[in-house]
Design a protein around this motif. Structure first.
Motif, PDB file in Angstrom:
ATOM      1  N   ASP A   1       0.837  -1.211   0.000  1.00 28.75           N
ATOM      2  CA  ASP A   1       0.000   0.000   0.000  1.00 28.75           C
ATOM      3  C   ASP A   1       0.867   1.253   0.000  1.00 28.75           C
ATOM      4  O   ASP A   1       0.565   2.243  -0.676  1.00 28.75           O
ATOM      5  N   ALA A   2       1.955   1.226   0.769  1.00 32.09           N
ATOM      6  CA  ALA A   2       2.833   2.392   0.847  1.00 32.09           C
ATOM      7  C   ALA A   2       3.541   2.645  -0.476  1.00 32.09           C
ATOM      8  O   ALA A   2       3.741   3.802  -0.875  1.00 32.09           O
ATOM      9  N   VAL A   3       3.933   1.590  -1.161  1.00 27.33           N
ATOM     10  CA  VAL A   3       4.569   1.755  -2.474  1.00 27.33           C
ATOM     11  C   VAL A   3       3.587   2.378  -3.456  1.00 27.33           C
ATOM     12  O   VAL A   3       3.934   3.299  -4.215  1.00 27.33           O
ATOM     13  N   ALA A   4       2.351   1.893  -3.448  1.00 24.26           N
ATOM     14  CA  ALA A   4       1.330   2.465  -4.332  1.00 24.26           C
ATOM     15  C   ALA A   4       1.080   3.934  -3.997  1.00 24.26           C
ATOM     16  O   ALA A   4       0.923   4.775  -4.896  1.00 24.26           O
ATOM     17  N   ALA A   5       1.052   4.262  -2.705  1.00 22.21           N
ATOM     18  CA  ALA A   5       0.850   5.652  -2.289  1.00 22.21           C
ATOM     19  C   ALA A   5       2.027   6.522  -2.720  1.00 22.21           C
ATOM     20  O   ALA A   5       1.851   7.682  -3.114  1.00 22.21           O
ATOM     21  N   ALA A   6       3.237   5.971  -2.666  1.00 20.89           N
ATOM     22  CA  ALA A   6       4.419   6.716  -3.095  1.00 20.89           C
ATOM     23  C   ALA A   6       4.362   7.009  -4.589  1.00 20.89           C
ATOM     24  O   ALA A   6       4.712   8.108  -5.029  1.00 20.89           O
ATOM     25  N   GLU A   7       3.933   6.045  -5.362  1.00 19.24           N
ATOM     26  CA  GLU A   7       3.801   6.291  -6.803  1.00 19.24           C
ATOM     27  C   GLU A   7       2.768   7.380  -7.067  1.00 19.24           C
ATOM     28  O   GLU A   7       3.008   8.291  -7.882  1.00 19.24           O
ATOM     29  N   ALA A   8       1.631   7.316  -6.378  1.00 21.24           N
ATOM     30  CA  ALA A   8       0.585   8.321  -6.565  1.00 21.24           C
ATOM     31  C   ALA A   8       1.068   9.711  -6.168  1.00 21.24           C
ATOM     32  O   ALA A   8       0.640  10.719  -6.744  1.00 21.24           O
ATOM     33  N   ALA A   9       1.984   9.774  -5.194  1.00 16.49           N
ATOM     34  CA  ALA A   9       2.492  11.060  -4.723  1.00 16.49           C
ATOM     35  C   ALA A   9       3.612  11.611  -5.599  1.00 16.49           C
ATOM     36  O   ALA A   9       4.065  12.729  -5.372  1.00 16.49           O
ATOM     37  N   GLY A  10       4.080  10.814  -6.546  1.00 14.49           N
ATOM     38  CA  GLY A  10       5.087  11.297  -7.476  1.00 14.49           C
ATOM     39  C   GLY A  10       6.514  10.884  -7.196  1.00 14.49           C
ATOM     40  O   GLY A  10       7.437  11.361  -7.864  1.00 14.49           O
ATOM     41  N   TYR A  11       6.734  10.011  -6.213  1.00 12.12           N
ATOM     42  CA  TYR A  11       8.094   9.557  -5.920  1.00 12.12           C
ATOM     43  C   TYR A  11       8.669   8.778  -7.102  1.00 12.12           C
ATOM     44  O   TYR A  11       7.938   8.155  -7.876  1.00 12.12           O
ATOM     45  N   ASP A  12       9.996   8.789  -7.187  1.00 12.03           N
ATOM     46  CA  ASP A  12      10.675   8.059  -8.261  1.00 12.03           C
ATOM     47  C   ASP A  12      10.863   6.583  -7.922  1.00 12.03           C
ATOM     48  O   ASP A  12      10.925   5.737  -8.818  1.00 12.03           O
ATOM     49  N   GLY A  13      11.009   6.283  -6.648  1.00 11.31           N
ATOM     50  CA  GLY A  13      11.224   4.910  -6.229  1.00 11.31           C
ATOM     51  C   GLY A  13      10.689   4.687  -4.838  1.00 11.31           C
ATOM     52  O   GLY A  13      10.405   5.631  -4.090  1.00 11.31           O
ATOM     53  N   ALA A  14      10.548   3.424  -4.472  1.00 11.03           N
ATOM     54  CA  ALA A  14      10.126   3.055  -3.115  1.00 11.03           C
ATOM     55  C   ALA A  14      10.882   1.799  -2.721  1.00 11.03           C
ATOM     56  O   ALA A  14      10.979   0.857  -3.510  1.00 11.03           O
ATOM     57  N   TRP A  15      11.416   1.809  -1.510  1.00 12.19           N
ATOM     58  CA  TRP A  15      12.119   0.621  -1.062  1.00 12.19           C
ATOM     59  C   TRP A  15      11.377  -0.048   0.088  1.00 12.19           C
ATOM     60  O   TRP A  15      10.648   0.590   0.841  1.00 12.19           O
ATOM     61  N   VAL A  16      11.546  -1.353   0.163  1.00 16.45           N
ATOM     62  CA  VAL A  16      10.960  -2.163   1.237  1.00 16.45           C
ATOM     63  C   VAL A  16      12.099  -2.864   1.952  1.00 16.45           C
ATOM     64  O   VAL A  16      12.932  -3.527   1.331  1.00 16.45           O
ATOM     65  N   ALA A  17      12.142  -2.704   3.260  1.00 11.78           N
ATOM     66  CA  ALA A  17      13.228  -3.267   4.067  1.00 11.78           C
ATOM     67  C   ALA A  17      12.864  -4.667   4.560  1.00 11.78           C
ATOM     68  O   ALA A  17      11.696  -4.999   4.760  1.00 11.78           O
ATOM     69  N   GLU A  18      13.900  -5.467   4.777  1.00 10.57           N
ATOM     70  CA  GLU A  18      13.700  -6.797   5.340  1.00 10.57           C
ATOM     71  C   GLU A  18      13.807  -6.714   6.851  1.00 10.57           C
ATOM     72  O   GLU A  18      14.886  -6.827   7.432  1.00 10.57           O
ATOM     73  N   THR A  19      12.676  -6.467   7.485  1.00 14.10           N
ATOM     74  CA  THR A  19      12.621  -6.445   8.942  1.00 14.10           C
ATOM     75  C   THR A  19      11.612  -7.499   9.404  1.00 14.10           C
ATOM     76  O   THR A  19      11.962  -8.617   9.729  1.00 14.10           O
TER      77      THR A  19
END
Length: 335
Positions: A17-35
């Motif tokens: 959901d956060a990656v999709a929100a980042a794309e909608a907000a105009g970010y160039d990339g989104a990273w997901v951490a292994e936690t």
């Protein structure tokens, strides 16, 4: 400068959901951490919900896996996303590798160098149909039958970025990777005096220029639209700096500034579980060396001053769940 979103999601759905929100907000990339989750699974879901944004494992723990499993997962995600996947790898630290993942640990920089070269050899086998002929000190990959070979990826191979703090790993990144993920526990001085020269040595070993190599800059930003918001962000950031500063692997950053004894004090408190006392040891001098502090316009100007001429990407994130909306004012000012 490209702007990326990140954070520490608790579930696959939250991360996607956060990656999709980042794309909608105009970010160039989104990273997901292994936690708390597997970043490959989360980005597979995110790939289905997005169409433009770069998808980055930031980071996936290399030494918890082997080059074949990583090569296959990365190839799958690059195909699924239409060529948007970036393989961000990190070593983690010895106790997590040996005690949490139950995997071997030795010579992390040399092992990471070989790991990336092995992944690339496997991708070459996918492309050519030939079996890999990789035999190193740590990894050996010499078998690939047609039944297990997915064939060439129409989007080419993913970019590989390595996370690094110390100069040895930064040099490895320069030699065998396409980019560097600077740990947030870094400073402008450390980046300029230690990290970038190490990357340049690695590029020279590979006979490659620094041009085209992507550096994602340090990301401690304590910002808000009101004094109260800035104060809250500063308190959160002091905790983050104290947490990372307690780790022996990150001591060289503190030592460059003459703060080596701070690492001893933080580590002693961490070993006794006195986490709540640690942020008080982070003085304003230390805070401002590691973090950009201020209202959105001030923060954006300082990010540009510190890093605008040396990094190609900057990640806006917090120690908690990913929240692209939180950074909207800073994002807008940077843009």
């Amino acid at each position: 400068m490209k702007l990326d979103s990140g954070g520490y999601a608790a579930t696959v759905s939250e991360a996607a959901d956060a990656v999709a929100a980042a794309e909608a907000a105009g970010y160039d990339g989104a990273w997901v951490a292994e936690t708390k989750l597997d970043p490959f699974v989360a980005l597979a879901v995110a790939a289905e919900r997005t169409s433009r944004i770069d998808l980055v494992t930031g980071i996936a723990v290399a030494f918890a896996r082997n080059p074949m499993t990583v090569a296959v997962a990365a190839n799958d995600l690059h195909l699924l996303s239409g060529g948007r996947f970036v393989l961000g790898l990190g070593s983690q630290v010895k106790p997590h590798i040996t005690k949490r993942f139950g995997m071997p640990w030795s010579h992390p920089a040399a092992r990471m160098r070989e790991f990336v070269l092995a992944v690339r050899a496997i991708w070459e086998a996918f492309e050519t149909g030939e079996k890999p002929a990789f035999a190193g000190e740590f990894y050996k990959h010499t078998l690939m039958t047609p039944f297990f070979n997915p064939g060439p990826n129409p989007h080419g191979n993913p970019r590989v970025w390595l996370a690094a703090v110390g100069p040895l790993m930064a040099e490895v990144a320069g030699e065998v990777a396409d980019g560097l993920l600077c740990h947030s526990f870094s400073t402008e001085r450390y980046l300029r005096e230690v990290t970038i020269p190490a990357v340049e040595r690695g590029r020279a070993k590979a006979g490659k220029p620094l041009d085209g190599f992507e550096i994602s800059g340090p990301s401690f930003v304590a910002s808000g639209s009101t004094d109260a918001e800035v104060e809250a962000a500063v308190a959160e950031t002091r905790s983050q700096i104290a947490f990372y500063g307690s780790t022996p692997s990150y001591r060289p950053v503190l030592e460059l500034h003459g703060w080596g004894e701070l690492q001893d004090d933080l580590n002693a408190l961490a070993k006794r579980g006195r986490w709540a006392e640690m942020p008080a040891l982070i003085t304003d001098e230390v805070l401002h060396a590691f973090a950009v502090v201020g209202d959105p316009a001030t923060a954006a100007a300082e990010i540009d001053r510190r890093y605008g001429d040396v990094v190609q990407r900057m990640t806006l994130t917090t120690s908690g769940p990913p929240d692209p909306a939180r950074w909207a004012p800073v994002f807008a000012a940077l843009r």
